[in-house]
Design an enzyme around this catalytic site. Structure first.
Site, PDB file in Angstrom:
ATOM      1  N   GLY A 112     -24.515  32.225  10.861  1.00 16.01           N
ATOM      2  CA  GLY A 112     -25.726  31.472  10.513  1.00 16.01           C
ATOM      3  C   GLY A 112     -26.062  31.394   9.040  1.00 16.01           C
ATOM      4  N   ASN A 140     -25.278  29.013   7.010  1.00 17.45           N
ATOM      5  CA  ASN A 140     -25.738  27.644   6.720  1.00 17.45           C
ATOM      6  C   ASN A 140     -27.154  27.420   7.251  1.00 17.45           C
ATOM      7  OD1 ASN A 140     -23.680  25.835   5.303  1.00 17.45           O
ATOM      8  ND2 ASN A 140     -22.411  26.946   6.772  1.00 17.45           N
ATOM      9  N   MET A 193     -19.617  26.198  17.754  1.00 13.13           N
ATOM     10  CA  MET A 193     -18.201  26.192  18.127  1.00 13.13           C
ATOM     11  C   MET A 193     -17.954  25.540  19.496  1.00 13.13           C
ATOM     12  SD  MET A 193     -16.871  27.387  15.478  1.00 13.13           S
ATOM     13  CE  MET A 193     -15.204  27.833  15.902  1.00 13.13           C
ATOM     14  N   ILE A 247     -17.220  21.551  21.219  1.00 18.46           N
ATOM     15  CA  ILE A 247     -17.036  20.128  20.947  1.00 18.46           C
ATOM     16  C   ILE A 247     -18.032  19.359  21.807  1.00 18.46           C
ATOM     17  CG2 ILE A 247     -15.415  18.199  21.182  1.00 18.46           C
ATOM     18  CD1 ILE A 247     -13.197  20.220  20.449  1.00 18.46           C
ATOM     19  N   LEU A 248     -18.789  18.488  21.163  1.00 16.75           N
ATOM     20  CA  LEU A 248     -19.835  17.762  21.883  1.00 16.75           C
ATOM     21  C   LEU A 248     -19.253  16.570  22.632  1.00 16.75           C
ATOM     22  CD1 LEU A 248     -22.519  17.881  19.075  1.00 16.75           C
ATOM     23  CD2 LEU A 248     -22.593  19.122  21.257  1.00 16.75           C
ATOM     24  N   ASN A 269     -22.576  17.545  10.748  1.00 19.56           N
ATOM     25  CA  ASN A 269     -21.824  18.795  10.811  1.00 19.56           C
ATOM     26  C   ASN A 269     -21.364  19.183   9.403  1.00 19.56           C
ATOM     27  OD1 ASN A 269     -20.317  20.957  12.050  1.00 19.56           O
ATOM     28  ND2 ASN A 269     -18.458  19.731  11.806  1.00 19.56           N
ATOM     29  N   HIS A 329     -18.216  21.143   7.533  1.00 16.28           N
ATOM     30  CA  HIS A 329     -16.837  21.557   7.825  1.00 16.28           C
ATOM     31  C   HIS A 329     -16.211  22.124   6.546  1.00 16.28           C
ATOM     32  CE1 HIS A 329     -12.942  21.460   9.827  1.00 16.28           C
ATOM     33  NE2 HIS A 329     -12.444  20.997   8.692  1.00 16.28           N
TER      34      HIS A 329
HETATM   35  C1  GRF Z   1     -18.873  27.412   8.121  1.00 18.13           C
HETATM   36  O1  GRF Z   1     -17.722  27.677   7.369  1.00 18.13           O
HETATM   37  C2  GRF Z   1     -18.918  25.978   8.542  1.00 18.13           C
HETATM   38  O2  GRF Z   1     -18.350  25.116   7.600  1.00 18.13           O
HETATM   39  C3  GRF Z   1     -18.084  25.970   9.795  1.00 18.13           C
HETATM   40  O3  GRF Z   1     -18.418  27.174  10.439  1.00 18.13           O
HETATM   41  C4  GRF Z   1     -18.849  28.125   9.468  1.00 18.13           C
HETATM   42  C5  GRF Z   1     -20.204  28.565   9.884  1.00 18.13           C
HETATM   43  O4  GRF Z   1     -20.691  29.588   9.067  1.00 18.13           O
HETATM   44  N1  GRF Z   1     -18.358  24.802  10.595  1.00 18.13           N
HETATM   45  P1  GRF Z   1     -22.194  30.056   9.208  1.00 18.13           P
HETATM   46  O5  GRF Z   1     -22.390  30.472  10.677  1.00 18.13           O
HETATM   47  O6  GRF Z   1     -23.088  28.932   8.827  1.00 18.13           O
HETATM   48  O7  GRF Z   1     -22.325  31.231   8.296  1.00 18.13           O
END
Ligand code: GRF
Length: 205
Positions: free
Chosen positions: A16, A18, A94, A96-97, A111, A113
């Site tokens: 989490g 992000n 994690m 896929i929608l 999203n 990535h």
């Molecule tokens: C990040 O590297 C994001 O780009 C990918 O999954 C990871 C999630 O990290 N989709 P966090 O849970 O936000 O720390």
């Protein structure tokens, strides 16, 4: 007043960081939004703790208690619609929608990535970039469509790959950039600054 705010749902499965970057941007008044819901498909995702710490509504929706993917996603749709969510932000979610979910929030799912798409879609992409011998990688915020990691690109940041990089060191530097561009991309959407033209995301005049 808060009912007038732009409403985000953040979908998570893990650490989490992000989500935290989005929370921090809101708390610093850099994003005129509120997080209406943090939804996880993983019970012990640390992201849920982060949400709770900031007084957010957090939900663990257990895929195992639903007969199938369609039922699970219908529950997600119902939940997010009941909160009148304006934008669904996938942040390390994690799963896929499916088509139905994507249609229900058409053009309103984004999203983050950890590669410079279209290079290295999918999983373990920092490792793939390193092993491929790429000299640059980075991160991408994109709209979500039915193609995995394939939707129109909103923002990217470039991260150089050094000879001495490990997967961890590269991932860490990419993550720093993720935390910058994800809130920035959300802001562009909230402020209605961009439009999608085919595959391209363009600044509005
Ligand atoms: C990040 O590297 C994001 O780009 C990918 O999954 C990871 C999630 O990290 N989709 P966090 O849970 O936000 O720390």
């Amino acid at each position: 007043m808060s009912s007038e705010k732009f409403k985000l749902a953040v979908l998570v499965s893990g650490r989490g960081s992000n989500l935290q970057a989005i929370i921090d941007s809101i708390e610093k008044n850099n994003l005129a939004a509120e997080i209406s819901l943090v939804l996880s498909n993983v019970k012990d995702a640390y992201a849920l703790e982060r949400g709770k710490k900031h007084g957010l509504e957090v939900v663990f929706l257990d895929p195992k208690v639903f007969p199938g993917k369609a039922d699970y996603e219908q529950q997600m749709i119902d939940l997010l619609q009941s909160k009148s969510v304006d934008l669904v932000c996938l942040a390390g979610f994690m799963r896929i929608l499916g088509e139905k979910f994507i249609e229900a929030f058409s053009g309103k799912i984004i999203n983050i990535h950890p590669s410079l798409l279209p290079a290295f879609p999918g999983l373990n992409v920092q490792k793939k970039a390193l092993e491929h011998g790429a000299k640059f990688s980075g991160c991408t915020v994109h709209f979500v469509n039915e193609e995995v990691d394939g939707g129109p690109i909103i923002k990217q940041a470039v991260v150089p790959i050094h000879d001495e990089d490990s997967i961890d060191s590269l991932s860490e530097r990419i993550l720093e950039q993720e935390h910058i561009i994800y809130p920035e991309a959300i802001r562009l959407i909230i402020e209605d600054k961009i439009k999608v033209s085919g595959r391209r995301v363009l600044q509005k005049a």
